[in-house]
Design a protein around this motif. Structure first.
Motif, short mmCIF file in Angstrom:
data_model
loop_
_atom_site.label_atom_id
_atom_site.label_comp_id
_atom_site.label_asym_id
_atom_site.label_seq_id
_atom_site.Cartn_x
_atom_site.Cartn_y
_atom_site.Cartn_z
N TYR A 44 -5.25 9.15 -9.66
CA TYR A 44 -4.33 9.71 -8.80
C TYR A 44 -4.18 11.19 -8.64
N SER A 48 0.32 4.12 -0.31
CA SER A 48 1.85 4.94 0.54
C SER A 48 1.73 6.27 0.69
N LYS A 49 0.89 7.03 -0.44
CA LYS A 49 1.38 8.14 -1.20
C LYS A 49 -0.34 9.16 -0.37
N THR A 103 -1.07 12.94 -11.53
CA THR A 103 -0.15 11.84 -11.11
C THR A 103 0.03 10.77 -11.97
N LYS A 129 -3.34 10.12 2.22
CA LYS A 129 -3.22 10.02 3.72
C LYS A 129 -4.92 9.74 3.91
N THR A 167 -8.55 11.36 2.63
CA THR A 167 -8.37 11.93 1.32
C THR A 167 -9.96 11.69 -0.09
N GLU A 197 -2.21 14.86 -7.34
CA GLU A 197 -1.88 15.10 -6.11
C GLU A 197 -0.73 16.65 -6.51
N TRP A 241 1.67 0.94 -3.54
CA TRP A 241 1.67 2.35 -4.22
C TRP A 241 1.28 3.26 -4.06
N GLN A 249 -4.71 16.00 -2.49
CA GLN A 249 -4.83 15.06 -3.40
C GLN A 249 -5.61 14.46 -3.02
#
Length: 248
Positions: free
Chosen positions: A40, A140-141, A47, A143, A146, A42, A137, A27
């Motif tokens: 973003y 939450s995705k 995405t 890390k 990143t 992924e 949001w 990501q």
């Protein structure tokens, strides 16, 4: 002697095939200051694309290759002595700190805000602002570690990804189907634009056709709808306008 040889073998094994840390992971984020959009990616796919706010001066929001180095829920606004979680907190409900300009995620970040009307504008002191629900949001995705690319460019997101060493599945930099949080504006294309046109037409705001292309007629219809609903009449279909339209 055997111990020395064993150590050398282990060291070689550890480094064979190791790629630079920045290229690792599935990501990454690209922020383009030219249109204040954040993409973003992924698993090599674009995405979602979000509308953001950046620095009120072009030099305020740093450009380059960075990483997410910390993640904080409801960070206090220390300068104003405003506690985390307060509706008056200008940092919103999520903080994704980046290691820009020698800092370690305490100065520059992608974060929420308490002024939704600022999104899309050049107003910050250097951070990248998002709508609270959207940064939640994203938080939450992503890390820690990143990659984050910040630039000012007229290129597509896919081209920017390739230029920075990422192999992605071609999307022409457009928002993929199902990316319902993406902003729609003049130049956007696809099924979601067609849905927007159908809804506007049904409500009495003619787009002069339903072709899935966000052109001048759709822009005009959106502005009329926004004005009627007392929303910012900027022709940009973000979360507030989508909600008013009943779009998912």
């Amino acid at each position: 002697m055997r111990k020395i040889l064993l150590c050398m073998v282990l060291v070689c094994f550890m480094f064979v095939g190791v790629k630079p840390a920045f290229a690792a992971g599935s990501q990454f984020i690209i922020i383009n200051k030219s249109n204040n959009q954040l993409a973003y990616y992924e698993n090599s796919r674009l995405t979602k694309v979000f509308r953001v706010a950046t620095g009120r001066n072009a030099s305020y929001t740093p450009e380059g290759k960075f990483k997410i180095v910390n993640k904080i829920v409801n960070r206090p606004y220390y300068k104003g002595k405003i506690p985390g979680g307060s509706p008056n907190n200008p940092l919103g409900n999520r903080w994704l700190g980046i290691n820009a300009r020698g800092t370690w995620g305490t100065t520059y970040a992608i974060h929420g805000n308490n002024n939704a009307s600022s999104i899309g504008q050049y107003v910050s002191s250097g951070c990248v602002r998002m709508y609270n629900n959207e940064v939640q949001w994203l938080f939450s995705k992503v890390k820690v570690n990143t990659p984050v690319i910040i630039t000012t460019s007229g290129k597509s997101f896919d081209s920017l990804a390739a230029a920075n060493g990422f192999n992605v599945q071609k999307s022409n930099g457009t928002v993929p189907p199902g990316a319902s949080n993406a902003v729609l504006k003049k130049g956007s294309r696809g099924a979601e634009v067609a849905e927007l046109q159908r809804i506007l037409t049904k409500l009495g705001y003619s787009t002069k056709g339903i072709d899935g292309t966000f052109g001048q007629n759709t822009d005009s219809a959106v502005r009329k709808f926004q004005k009627a609903k007392k929303l910012t009449a900027d022709g940009i279909v973000g979360p507030a306008t989508k909600k008013a339209l009943g779009m998912k």
